[in-house]
Design a protein around this motif. Structure first.
Motif, mmCIF file in Angstrom:
data_model
loop_
_atom_site.group_PDB
_atom_site.id
_atom_site.type_symbol
_atom_site.label_atom_id
_atom_site.label_comp_id
_atom_site.label_asym_id
_atom_site.label_seq_id
_atom_site.Cartn_x
_atom_site.Cartn_y
_atom_site.Cartn_z
ATOM 1 N N GLY A 80 0.836 -1.196 0.000
ATOM 2 C CA GLY A 80 0.000 0.000 0.000
ATOM 3 C C GLY A 80 0.865 1.238 0.000
ATOM 4 O O GLY A 80 2.096 1.171 0.000
ATOM 5 N N GLY A 81 0.242 2.401 0.000
ATOM 6 C CA GLY A 81 0.969 3.660 0.022
ATOM 7 C C GLY A 81 1.029 4.256 1.419
ATOM 8 O O GLY A 81 0.350 3.806 2.336
ATOM 9 N N SER A 82 1.853 5.294 1.561
ATOM 10 C CA SER A 82 1.964 6.030 2.830
ATOM 11 C C SER A 82 1.859 7.514 2.537
ATOM 12 O O SER A 82 2.874 8.228 2.473
ATOM 13 C CB SER A 82 3.301 5.720 3.521
ATOM 14 N N GLY A 103 13.936 5.109 -1.206
ATOM 15 C CA GLY A 103 12.902 4.082 -1.241
ATOM 16 C C GLY A 103 11.490 4.531 -0.957
ATOM 17 O O GLY A 103 10.574 3.726 -1.015
ATOM 18 N N ARG A 104 11.279 5.841 -0.667
ATOM 19 C CA ARG A 104 9.929 6.293 -0.326
ATOM 20 C C ARG A 104 9.304 7.138 -1.423
ATOM 21 O O ARG A 104 8.186 7.629 -1.273
ATOM 22 C CB ARG A 104 9.979 7.075 0.997
ATOM 23 N N TRP A 105 10.027 7.312 -2.517
ATOM 24 C CA TRP A 105 9.535 8.154 -3.611
ATOM 25 C C TRP A 105 8.266 7.604 -4.248
ATOM 26 O O TRP A 105 7.513 8.351 -4.865
ATOM 27 C CB TRP A 105 10.631 8.320 -4.674
ATOM 28 N N ARG A 106 7.975 6.304 -4.110
ATOM 29 C CA ARG A 106 6.773 5.728 -4.716
ATOM 30 C C ARG A 106 5.495 6.362 -4.158
ATOM 31 O O ARG A 106 4.439 6.250 -4.777
ATOM 32 C CB ARG A 106 6.714 4.219 -4.457
ATOM 33 N N ASN A 107 5.584 6.994 -2.990
ATOM 34 C CA ASN A 107 4.401 7.582 -2.372
ATOM 35 C C ASN A 107 3.998 8.917 -2.988
ATOM 36 O O ASN A 107 2.966 9.479 -2.601
ATOM 37 C CB ASN A 107 4.651 7.790 -0.876
ATOM 38 N N PHE A 108 4.776 9.437 -3.933
ATOM 39 C CA PHE A 108 4.527 10.769 -4.487
ATOM 40 C C PHE A 108 4.307 10.672 -5.994
ATOM 41 O O PHE A 108 5.122 10.093 -6.723
ATOM 42 C CB PHE A 108 5.715 11.692 -4.175
#
Length: 360
Positions: A107-109, A146-151
């Motif tokens: 899922g996303g954050s 690793g957190r760029w997928r949330n944007f």
């Protein structure tokens, strides 16, 4: 030699390079891929090909124009389970497929405190170069690693991340065209951030004598209803999978990639094993990377080349369009436009900073 900037690498060593493999964040898939193809380099590009439909179509056109060997990194397209799904369905193992449920535990954050405050840029990071074509903004540790997928400006959420694996099986097995309608239920999606969880519904029209097909994608803890054909005491794979509902049975592709395929209930599978369909579609025995390398060396086109992978990526990007628009999407593939929500068309092509423009 090591480089931070792919452009400098290609300028300096282009004559020594035959092919490139690209595994950057999603927003930086298109620029290096297009730059490499314009210099006559074969390309292996991680999934999804791009974040936007316009970029995907440009890559497909470039691969055809320059006659290059290409491959997307959806490794399930080289696994036997993918081809079993199609063979078993075409052999009539579950009748005519009318519905498919596909899920991923990822899922996303989403970040609610937008805009994110400026933080000191780490000495090891060239922030402006990392942003590439994306809008300029201050660095914040919420973006990476690793957190760029949330944007949305950088990534494609769970659907872009895993859909290229798990949606590949139904799209290939059923040989589907474009969906007629796409709609989404999304939790906490914003203009800037992906949803915490979503359910995306694709409606595919009738093709010839094949009935219409509905595909539902679930992520972020959403799961399809438990099918009554699943034997007592068994649960669906937590990580993900796909359930194909036919007029006479259910086919279960287990895992984010179709690592194993079975019919439900298990008694039907045992009966089916006594008379398996013959292999109709060749298997990829050399693995996904070597399948591409062999194409680079003049062999047959790679199994998930940009023409194949581009269509899959476009369907996945339509799901993200529905999430971002918050309304039902009707897509005109010929004109590359959303006809139901005109304002969503601004998401078909990305914003690009000056100096990062590429096209065929």
């Amino acid at each position: 030699p090591k480089f931070q900037d792919f452009r400098k690498m290609l300028d300096k060593h282009g004559s020594q390079i035959d092919a490139v493999a690209i595994a950057t964040p999603d927003h930086m898939h298109f620029p290096p891929a297009m730059a490499a193809m314009q210099m006559d380099k074969h390309v292996f590009l991680e999934k999804p090909l791009t974040r936007t439909i316009w970029e995907t179509r440009q890559l497909v056109k470039a691969a055809a124009k320059y006659g290059l060997a290409t491959q997307m990194g959806n490794y399930g397209h080289s696994m036997p389970g993918l081809y079993q799904c199609r063979e078993w369905i075409e052999a009539g193992a579950i009748g005519e497929v009318t519905e498919v449920h596909v899920w991923s535990s990822r899922g996303g954050s989403p970040k609610k405190n937008w805009p994110l405050p400026a933080q000191p840029v780490p000495s090891t990071l060239n922030w402006d170069l990392w942003l590439g074509p994306a809008r300029k903004r201050p660095y914040n540790s919420a973006y990476l690693p690793g957190r760029w997928r949330n944007f949305w400006d950088f990534g494609s959420g769970p659907l872009g991340d895993i859909g290229c694996h798990t949606l590949d099986a139904p799209m290939y097995a059923l040989q589907l065209g474009y969906p007629s309608v796409v709609r989404a239920e999304a939790d906490q999606a914003t203009r800037h951030c992906v949803a915490r969880s979503s359910i995306v519904t694709y409606e595919f029209p009738q093709q010839g004598d094949k009935p219409p097909v509905t595909i539902r994608w679930y992520d972020g803890g959403n799961r399809p209803p438990r099918t009554k054909q699943l034997d007592s005491g068994r649960e669906l794979a937590q990580e993900g999978g796909a359930l194909f509902y036919g007029t006479t049975g259910v086919l279960y592709a287990i895992g984010l990639k179709p690592t194993r395929v079975q019919l439900l209930p298990e008694s039907k599978m045992r009966e089916f094993l006594t008379d398996l369909p013959t292999e109709k579609y060749g298997r990829i025995k050399e693995g996904h990377y070597m399948n591409w390398i062999n194409a680079v060396k003049g062999g047959p086109a790679a199994c998930s080349n940009f023409e194949v992978a581009g269509f899959l990526t476009e369907v996945i990007n339509l799901g993200n369009l529905a999430i971002r628009a918050g309304k039902e999407i009707v897509w005109d593939a010929e004109t590359c436009k959303v006809t139901s929500v005109p304002e969503a068309n601004k998401l078909v092509k990305p914003h690009v900073r000056a100096g990062w423009e590429y096209s065929v």
